[in-house]
Scaffold this motif. Structure first.
Motif, PDB file in Angstrom:
ATOM      1  N   LYS A   1       8.965   1.720  -2.020  1.00 54.03           N
ATOM      2  CA  LYS A   1       8.370   2.795  -1.111  1.00 54.03           C
ATOM      3  C   LYS A   1       7.365   1.947  -0.239  1.00 54.03           C
ATOM      4  O   LYS A   1       6.540   1.172  -0.547  1.00 54.03           O
ATOM      5  N   THR A   2       7.407   2.540   0.969  1.00 56.16           N
ATOM      6  CA  THR A   2       6.533   1.888   2.251  1.00 56.16           C
ATOM      7  C   THR A   2       5.945   3.143   2.921  1.00 56.16           C
ATOM      8  O   THR A   2       6.945   3.910   3.423  1.00 56.16           O
ATOM      9  N   GLU A   3       4.850   3.221   3.289  1.00 53.24           N
ATOM     10  CA  GLU A   3       4.450   4.092   4.135  1.00 53.24           C
ATOM     11  C   GLU A   3       3.619   3.259   5.322  1.00 53.24           C
ATOM     12  O   GLU A   3       2.835   2.695   5.102  1.00 53.24           O
ATOM     13  N   VAL A   4       4.052   3.813   6.473  1.00 56.20           N
ATOM     14  CA  VAL A   4       3.265   2.890   7.587  1.00 56.20           C
ATOM     15  C   VAL A   4       2.641   3.763   8.685  1.00 56.20           C
ATOM     16  O   VAL A   4       3.286   4.614   8.831  1.00 56.20           O
ATOM     17  N   SER A   5       1.439   3.232   9.059  1.00 56.59           N
ATOM     18  CA  SER A   5       0.505   4.360   9.511  1.00 56.59           C
ATOM     19  C   SER A   5       0.397   3.555  11.101  1.00 56.59           C
ATOM     20  O   SER A   5      -0.412   2.603  11.141  1.00 56.59           O
TER      21      SER A   5
END
Length: 92
Positions: free
Chosen positions: A52-56
């Protein structure tokens, strides 16, 4: 010698039992437009073991969950650097 070989074989078989999902926050200060997170996310997604990857863009960070038996924080940082966005591990 035979005992040593058995011990090595058992250790290799048991290693997946010790694997765990880890989550790391990476600071990616070089992201300077709204399209940058797409590149960072794609680069991290190609690393084996990443789940899982969340980039802001607003926070200039990536939060990555990965299998520590398949990859490491250094490999994740290398992936962002190779994509043109050097990163450092941030405090969670």
């Amino acid at each position: 010698m035979k005992k040593r070989l058995t011990l090595v074989a058992l250790t290799m078989l048991a290693a997946p039992l010790w694997a765990a999902t880890q989550t790391v926050k990476l600071s990616v200060p070089g992201m300077d437009c709204a399209a940058c997170p797409i590149t960072v996310k794609k680069a991290l997604g190609k690393v084996p073991g990443v789940s899982k990857t969340e980039v802001s863009f607003e926070k200039r960070e990536a939060i990555v969950s990965f299998d520590d038996a398949k990859t490491s924080v250094d490999a994740l940082k290398r992936a962002t650097k190779d994509a043109g966005y050097p990163s450092i591990q941030a405090a969670n």
